[in-house]
Write an enzyme that holds these catalytic residues in place. Sequence first.
Site, PDB file in Angstrom:
ATOM      1  N   ALA A  63       2.590  -1.248  -0.740  1.00 37.12           N
ATOM      2  CA  ALA A  63       1.910  -2.300   0.017  1.00 37.12           C
ATOM      3  C   ALA A  63       1.142  -3.172  -0.963  1.00 37.12           C
ATOM      4  O   ALA A  63       0.795  -2.737  -2.066  1.00 37.12           O
ATOM      5  CB  ALA A  63       0.941  -1.653   1.016  1.00 37.12           C
ATOM      6  N   GLY A 102       4.060   2.374  -0.264  1.00 36.81           N
ATOM      7  CA  GLY A 102       4.860   1.789   0.809  1.00 36.81           C
ATOM      8  C   GLY A 102       6.304   1.589   0.384  1.00 36.81           C
ATOM      9  O   GLY A 102       7.207   1.562   1.216  1.00 36.81           O
ATOM     10  N   GLU A 105       7.924   4.732   1.128  1.00 38.48           N
ATOM     11  CA  GLU A 105       8.034   4.888   2.588  1.00 38.48           C
ATOM     12  C   GLU A 105       9.140   4.016   3.171  1.00 38.48           C
ATOM     13  O   GLU A 105       9.810   4.406   4.121  1.00 38.48           O
ATOM     14  CB  GLU A 105       6.681   4.596   3.234  1.00 38.48           C
ATOM     15  N   GLU A 125      -1.077   6.704  -3.138  1.00 38.86           N
ATOM     16  CA  GLU A 125      -2.184   6.221  -2.315  1.00 38.86           C
ATOM     17  C   GLU A 125      -3.481   6.992  -2.560  1.00 38.86           C
ATOM     18  O   GLU A 125      -4.562   6.439  -2.487  1.00 38.86           O
ATOM     19  CB  GLU A 125      -1.829   6.292  -0.824  1.00 38.86           C
TER      20      GLU A 125
HETATM   21  N1  T1G Z   1      -0.230  -4.461  -4.879  1.00 38.13           N
HETATM   22  C1  T1G Z   1      -0.662  -5.567  -5.515  1.00 38.13           C
HETATM   23  N2  T1G Z   1      -0.520  -5.788  -6.836  1.00 38.13           N
HETATM   24  C2  T1G Z   1       0.097  -4.829  -7.548  1.00 38.13           C
HETATM   25  C3  T1G Z   1       0.565  -3.640  -6.971  1.00 38.13           C
HETATM   26  C4  T1G Z   1       0.381  -3.476  -5.566  1.00 38.13           C
HETATM   27  N3  T1G Z   1       0.842  -2.422  -4.917  1.00 38.13           N
HETATM   28  N4  T1G Z   1       1.110  -2.861  -7.955  1.00 38.13           N
HETATM   29  C5  T1G Z   1       0.983  -3.565  -9.099  1.00 38.13           C
HETATM   30  N5  T1G Z   1       0.381  -4.735  -8.864  1.00 38.13           N
HETATM   31  C6  T1G Z   1       0.084  -5.793  -9.847  1.00 38.13           C
HETATM   32  C7  T1G Z   1      -0.910  -5.348 -10.877  1.00 38.13           C
HETATM   33  O1  T1G Z   1      -2.228  -5.550 -10.403  1.00 38.13           O
HETATM   34  C8  T1G Z   1      -0.561  -6.266 -12.038  1.00 38.13           C
HETATM   35  O2  T1G Z   1      -1.111  -7.545 -11.736  1.00 38.13           O
HETATM   36  C9  T1G Z   1       0.948  -6.415 -11.919  1.00 38.13           C
HETATM   37  O3  T1G Z   1       1.280  -6.060 -10.567  1.00 38.13           O
HETATM   38  C10 T1G Z   1       1.716  -5.504 -12.841  1.00 38.13           C
HETATM   39  O4  T1G Z   1       1.192  -4.204 -12.621  1.00 38.13           O
HETATM   40  C11 T1G Z   1       1.242   1.700   3.125  1.00 38.13           C
HETATM   41  C12 T1G Z   1      -1.019   1.862   1.812  1.00 38.13           C
HETATM   42  C13 T1G Z   1       4.197  -0.615  -9.855  1.00 38.13           C
HETATM   43  C14 T1G Z   1       4.322   1.164 -11.640  1.00 38.13           C
HETATM   44  O5  T1G Z   1      -0.735   2.151  -5.832  1.00 38.13           O
HETATM   45  O6  T1G Z   1       1.789   2.067 -10.334  1.00 38.13           O
HETATM   46  O7  T1G Z   1       1.497   1.301  -0.477  1.00 38.13           O
HETATM   47  O8  T1G Z   1      -2.623  -7.713 -13.737  1.00 38.13           O
HETATM   48  O9  T1G Z   1       0.420  -3.873 -14.989  1.00 38.13           O
HETATM   49  O10 T1G Z   1       2.820  -1.199 -15.846  1.00 38.13           O
HETATM   50  O11 T1G Z   1       1.285   3.895   2.385  1.00 38.13           O
HETATM   51  O12 T1G Z   1       1.646  -1.342 -11.030  1.00 38.13           O
HETATM   52  O13 T1G Z   1      -0.349  -8.760 -13.784  1.00 38.13           O
HETATM   53  O14 T1G Z   1      -2.148  -9.710 -12.297  1.00 38.13           O
HETATM   54  O15 T1G Z   1       0.657  -1.904 -13.387  1.00 38.13           O
HETATM   55  O16 T1G Z   1       4.902  -2.354 -14.917  1.00 38.13           O
HETATM   56  C15 T1G Z   1       0.519   1.914  -3.400  1.00 38.13           C
HETATM   57  C16 T1G Z   1       0.543   1.191  -8.129  1.00 38.13           C
HETATM   58  C17 T1G Z   1      -0.217   0.833  -2.658  1.00 38.13           C
HETATM   59  C18 T1G Z   1       0.744   0.585  -6.840  1.00 38.13           C
HETATM   60  C19 T1G Z   1       4.098  -1.239 -12.255  1.00 38.13           C
HETATM   61  N6  T1G Z   1       0.989   1.373  -4.624  1.00 38.13           N
HETATM   62  N7  T1G Z   1       1.118   0.297  -9.114  1.00 38.13           N
HETATM   63  O17 T1G Z   1       3.505  -0.860 -13.474  1.00 38.13           O
HETATM   64  O18 T1G Z   1       2.693  -3.129 -14.262  1.00 38.13           O
HETATM   65  S1  T1G Z   1      -0.942   1.436  -1.205  1.00 38.13           S
HETATM   66  C20 T1G Z   1       0.245   1.457  -5.727  1.00 38.13           C
HETATM   67  C21 T1G Z   1       1.687   0.864 -10.186  1.00 38.13           C
HETATM   68  C22 T1G Z   1       0.400   1.683  -0.184  1.00 38.13           C
HETATM   69  C23 T1G Z   1       1.283   2.564   1.919  1.00 38.13           C
HETATM   70  C24 T1G Z   1       0.099   2.416   1.057  1.00 38.13           C
HETATM   71  C25 T1G Z   1       2.192  -0.076 -11.222  1.00 38.13           C
HETATM   72  C26 T1G Z   1       3.725  -0.186 -11.221  1.00 38.13           C
HETATM   73  P1  T1G Z   1      -1.583  -8.497 -12.969  1.00 38.13           P
HETATM   74  P2  T1G Z   1       1.153  -3.211 -13.873  1.00 38.13           P
HETATM   75  P3  T1G Z   1       3.529  -1.878 -14.724  1.00 38.13           P
END
Ligand code: T1G
Length: 697
Positions: A63, A102, A105, A125
Amino acid sequence: MGNLVELKLHGSIALIMLDNPPVNAMSFAVRQGISDAIGKAVSNADTRAIVLVGKGRCFCGGADIREFGQPRKEPFLSDVINLIEGCQKPVIAAIHGTAIGGGCEIALGCHYRIGDASARFGQPEIKLGLLPGAGGTQRLPRLIGIEPALEIILSGAYLGAEQGKALGFFDEIVEGDLTQKAVLFAERLLSEGKGPRPIRDMKIHKDKAEQIFAAAHAKASKRARGLIAPERCIEAVESALRVTVEEGLALERKFFDELVRSDQSKAQRHLFFAERQARKIPGVPADIPARAVRKAAVIGCGTMGRGIAMSLANGGVPVTVLDMNQDALDAGLSAIHDTYARSVSRGSLAQPDMDKRMAIIDGATDYAGIGEADIAIEAVFEEMELKKQVFATLDEVCKPGAILATNTSTLDVDEIAAVTSRPGDVIGTHFFSPANVMKLMENVRGRETSPEVIATVMKLTKDIGKVGALVGVCDGFVGNRMLYAYTRQANFLLEEGALPHEVDKVLYDFGLPMGPFAMGDLAGLDVGYRVRQHRRKTKPSNDRYSPIADRIVEMGRHGQKTGAGWYRYDKGNRKPNPDPEIEKLIIGVSRELGIERREISDREILERCLYPLVNEGAKILEEGIAIRPSDIDVIWIYGYGFPRGRGGPMFYADLIGLDTVYKAMSRLHEQHGDMLRPAPLLEELAKFGKKFSDLAS
Ligand code: T1G
């Protein structure tokens, strides 16, 4: 649908492609796009199967975290997933890179999942103080079993392709063009007469459920002290055994709505972005070319040198450890081997990975052995003259363009750089002990450190799996300078009436891994003793420091390593025991100083330790030693174990309200003098009702 989701109809196979860089986050537009695309594919008579694939670096990063805290907009992610799952035509997720949160999911809503070798899945999460909120707690245990599902949800870890295949998350791991293979997979399904296979219809296996959940509860209370999300995760998964999928989804949603509004989740979402924001350095463009780091050298094979060498090898960087003394080098290399071997025997490291890392670590006793290193990291004794000698030699032997880094924890990087002919290539890389475990690197920019060297070291930090923050030169940089302000007050509290175990308990209950006195005993009281001696010699000041700690060291009590420090330790046991001898010493110092001891409340202990910590952070920001408040939070979370659920000292102060912090500091200033004068920045922000997070970053 916009251009974030593309639909291509290939004869009987519909291809839905997510295209929302950088990680295909499930923003409102993407959710809307998928919903529309599914609708079109379902209503298209020729379409008999659907493939969902992500463009760019990964399938889907979950998400869109930026949307949390804003009013939810339909279609909700869980609705989109139910739409996919309810499709009368088979839907296949084709996964490369990460399918997490997400994203995982969504893949669970699909009827089949294939991945390529880079495919990873997980439910991180919990690291945001949340739980999977779009069906993960109900579908994942049905697909792969409750035990692995719980471990994935509670650890937030990402699992790779092979593990995913073994667990049954992936139906196939393919090579070559993933999309093409997914279309072939779909066609084969159809030819075999296979249709949708909704996970919600799968039976959940209940064997050993009781023990599994009991173990999960026990582990959660230890691993994440004080955090509420782990318990909600367990309860949600547990419900899958008792209620229908719809009821389980409703309970999951109820927990999600509770958690997303909690300060603990806001704190951890703050940290998610803070860690990434810390990589953004004003004046260092994101596209500045970093120098290649193909080979590293570490100078000194003591505790820090060993840990640094392991950190580099863990990140795949070949490293030569230099120690002039063969015995010291041999001892260091065998200690590295033994550390890895212990991890293998504990099961936290696979033997092939240990072998890979050991294969890229070698030793040298002559500087000539490190001439080709792209970066040389000095980790010798914390003594300026010695460091200057090392840097003068490195300047001679290292190839042009090599980066010369010092691991000093407090000494002046500019003074070290000045002995070289290449101050632009000199930088501080302050690792935290134990360096192979602690994730923080305080990278210290000298006056002349070039933007390219900064960019290179910040990239290397991330590449070796650490979290970096760039700081300026001052005594103690950011972390240790703030630690000094905090421990100084803790020591004064002893003179005024508190005892070490009382202070430690308050800070432990707040969420720190241990209080300042237990931490001193762990690190070694002689370390701080030497720093205070050095300061008295080089920077005499009227800043009084309590004499208690010095007295203890002069009694030969250096902490755990001598069996006694602030506390007494039974042989082979790290448990701190209050020691009447130290209590007598403390009471004696109060008497010497003419201080009448008094009862000190837990609240006063907490405020007297944490508010000066925050105040010192404000001074550090005023002086430009830290770029932004959230960098300070990153330093304290990853370098000192500040509780993640509190978001770091500056985020915590914002939550308390800077007006409250400022008023408390003003009272402390009146009571205890100038050392606790509120920082002008704190006063100004408080006066205008602002927060640290309002500072432009
Ligand atoms: N939402 C918004 N921005 C995100 C994002 C996300 N989910 N994930 C990464 N970014 C942005 C990050 O801030 C950075 O921005 C850029 O993307 C590159 O990220 C309903 C509620 C995916 C493995 O916890 O593990 O889903 O600094 O530097 O090293 O149940 O990002 O460039 O402006 O980390 O290649 C769950 C965790 C959400 C996401 C990529 N998801 N993200 O790694 O790049 S809650 C997470 C990561 C959810 C559902 C629930 C990593 C990555 P900027 P990066 P990377």
